[in-house]
Design a protein around this motif. Structure first.
Motif, PDB file in Angstrom:
ATOM      1  N   LYS A 119       0.516  11.592   7.608  1.00 41.63           N
ATOM      2  CA  LYS A 119      -0.623  11.242   8.443  1.00 41.63           C
ATOM      3  C   LYS A 119      -1.969  11.787   7.987  1.00 41.63           C
ATOM      4  O   LYS A 119      -2.993  11.393   8.532  1.00 41.63           O
ATOM      5  CB  LYS A 119      -0.364  11.653   9.891  1.00 41.63           C
ATOM      6  CG  LYS A 119      -0.197  13.140  10.112  1.00 41.63           C
ATOM      7  CD  LYS A 119      -0.117  13.482  11.584  1.00 41.63           C
ATOM      8  CE  LYS A 119       1.304  13.626  12.016  1.00 41.63           C
ATOM      9  NZ  LYS A 119       1.447  14.017  13.404  1.00 41.63           N
TER      10      LYS A 119
ATOM     11  N   VAL B 227      -0.347   7.634  13.759  1.00 43.15           N
ATOM     12  CA  VAL B 227      -1.659   8.283  13.767  1.00 43.15           C
ATOM     13  C   VAL B 227      -2.010   8.691  12.339  1.00 43.15           C
ATOM     14  O   VAL B 227      -1.138   9.109  11.575  1.00 43.15           O
ATOM     15  CB  VAL B 227      -1.637   9.553  14.658  1.00 43.15           C
ATOM     16  CG1 VAL B 227      -2.946  10.310  14.580  1.00 43.15           C
ATOM     17  CG2 VAL B 227      -1.305   9.197  16.097  1.00 43.15           C
ATOM     18  N   GLU B 228      -3.284   8.572  11.991  1.00 44.16           N
ATOM     19  CA  GLU B 228      -3.770   9.148  10.744  1.00 44.16           C
ATOM     20  C   GLU B 228      -4.863  10.159  11.084  1.00 44.16           C
ATOM     21  O   GLU B 228      -5.591   9.993  12.053  1.00 44.16           O
ATOM     22  CB  GLU B 228      -4.309   8.084   9.783  1.00 44.16           C
ATOM     23  CG  GLU B 228      -5.632   7.492  10.172  1.00 44.16           C
ATOM     24  CD  GLU B 228      -6.205   6.551   9.114  1.00 44.16           C
ATOM     25  OE1 GLU B 228      -5.699   6.492   7.980  1.00 44.16           O
ATOM     26  OE2 GLU B 228      -7.187   5.857   9.448  1.00 44.16           O
TER      27      GLU B 228
ATOM     28  N   GLY C 179      -7.366   2.888  11.781  1.00 43.94           N
ATOM     29  CA  GLY C 179      -6.755   2.684  13.078  1.00 43.94           C
ATOM     30  C   GLY C 179      -7.544   1.740  13.972  1.00 43.94           C
ATOM     31  O   GLY C 179      -8.745   1.542  13.787  1.00 43.94           O
ATOM     32  N   LYS C 180      -6.843   1.163  14.955  1.00 42.98           N
ATOM     33  CA  LYS C 180      -7.485   0.312  15.944  1.00 42.98           C
ATOM     34  C   LYS C 180      -8.388   1.144  16.857  1.00 42.98           C
ATOM     35  O   LYS C 180      -9.441   0.693  17.286  1.00 42.98           O
ATOM     36  CB  LYS C 180      -6.420  -0.415  16.774  1.00 42.98           C
ATOM     37  CG  LYS C 180      -6.963  -1.337  17.812  1.00 42.98           C
ATOM     38  CD  LYS C 180      -5.852  -2.080  18.542  1.00 42.98           C
ATOM     39  CE  LYS C 180      -6.429  -3.015  19.587  1.00 42.98           C
ATOM     40  NZ  LYS C 180      -5.367  -3.724  20.309  1.00 42.98           N
TER      41      LYS C 180
ATOM     42  N   CYS D  24     -11.644   5.029   8.367  1.00 40.04           N
ATOM     43  CA  CYS D  24     -10.625   4.881   9.414  1.00 40.04           C
ATOM     44  C   CYS D  24      -9.958   3.517   9.330  1.00 40.04           C
ATOM     45  O   CYS D  24     -10.611   2.499   9.135  1.00 40.04           O
ATOM     46  CB  CYS D  24     -11.259   5.041  10.797  1.00 40.04           C
ATOM     47  SG  CYS D  24     -11.834   6.702  11.131  1.00 40.04           S
TER      48      CYS D  24
ATOM     49  N   PRO E  96      -1.961   2.789  10.960  1.00 39.88           N
ATOM     50  CA  PRO E  96      -2.064   3.672  12.130  1.00 39.88           C
ATOM     51  C   PRO E  96      -2.704   2.951  13.315  1.00 39.88           C
ATOM     52  O   PRO E  96      -3.558   2.079  13.136  1.00 39.88           O
ATOM     53  CB  PRO E  96      -2.968   4.798  11.624  1.00 39.88           C
ATOM     54  CG  PRO E  96      -3.789   4.169  10.549  1.00 39.88           C
ATOM     55  CD  PRO E  96      -2.900   3.135   9.909  1.00 39.88           C
ATOM     56  N   LEU E  97      -2.277   3.300  14.506  1.00 34.24           N
ATOM     57  CA  LEU E  97      -2.914   2.776  15.715  1.00 34.24           C
ATOM     58  C   LEU E  97      -4.175   3.587  16.011  1.00 34.24           C
ATOM     59  O   LEU E  97      -5.190   3.040  16.423  1.00 34.24           O
ATOM     60  CB  LEU E  97      -1.957   2.844  16.909  1.00 34.24           C
ATOM     61  CG  LEU E  97      -2.499   2.295  18.224  1.00 34.24           C
ATOM     62  CD1 LEU E  97      -2.814   0.805  18.100  1.00 34.24           C
ATOM     63  CD2 LEU E  97      -1.510   2.545  19.357  1.00 34.24           C
TER      64      LEU E  97
ATOM     65  N   SER F  68      -6.901   6.596  14.529  1.00 33.99           N
ATOM     66  CA  SER F  68      -7.456   7.423  13.457  1.00 33.99           C
ATOM     67  C   SER F  68      -8.198   8.580  14.110  1.00 33.99           C
ATOM     68  O   SER F  68      -9.025   8.370  14.993  1.00 33.99           O
ATOM     69  CB  SER F  68      -8.452   6.624  12.605  1.00 33.99           C
ATOM     70  OG  SER F  68      -7.822   5.590  11.919  1.00 33.99           O
TER      71      SER F  68
END
Length: 133
Positions: A100, A73-74, A125-126, A123, A42-43, A45
């Protein structure tokens, strides 16, 4: 602060005893997700902690579902051992959005701070967004 306030706070501290600190990495949890369908990179979180939010969590989930993105997305839901049916509502949302949603469920209530920190550590994501339950 006046004398009465200081005396009151002193009595509260005496009754509560010393603070107890829980390290987030020491809080056991069970993840409820569908790893085969879950986005692996994911990008963003989104961290959502919840405790006894059954009356309100539906609107939060509706908001998540209404978001339109062109990136992965998560959603990480830190469910802190609610005594109402919050966990069941979270599970229903996870079933509707398995690509997600990850639920982190604790065996014991650990409190908002430890719940949040533990959820944050999961998390992938970035970027991280926070949405209260």
């Amino acid at each position: 602060m006046n004398e009465a306030q200081e005396a009151f706070l002193g009595e509260v501290r005496r009754l509560l005893g010393p603070p107890v600190y829980i390290k987030p990495e020491e809080v056991p949890f069970v993840e409820i997700s569908d790893p085969d369908r879950l986005c692996q990179s994911p990008l963003v979180s989104v961290v959502c902690i919840t405790y006894n939010h059954a009356k309100y969590i539906g609107k939060t989930f509706q908001g998540f579902e209404e978001q339109i993105t062109n990136f992965p997305v998560e959603i990480i839901i830190g469910e802190d051992c609610s005594t109402d049916n919050t966990l069941e509502l979270c599970k229903a949302f996870q079933i509707r959005t398995p690509e997600k949603t990850r639920i982190l469920s604790w065996r014991n209530n650990v409190g908002a701070s430890s719940n949040f920190l533990r959820s944050l550590r999961q998390c992938r994501g970035k970027y991280i967004a926070v949405c209260e339950g």
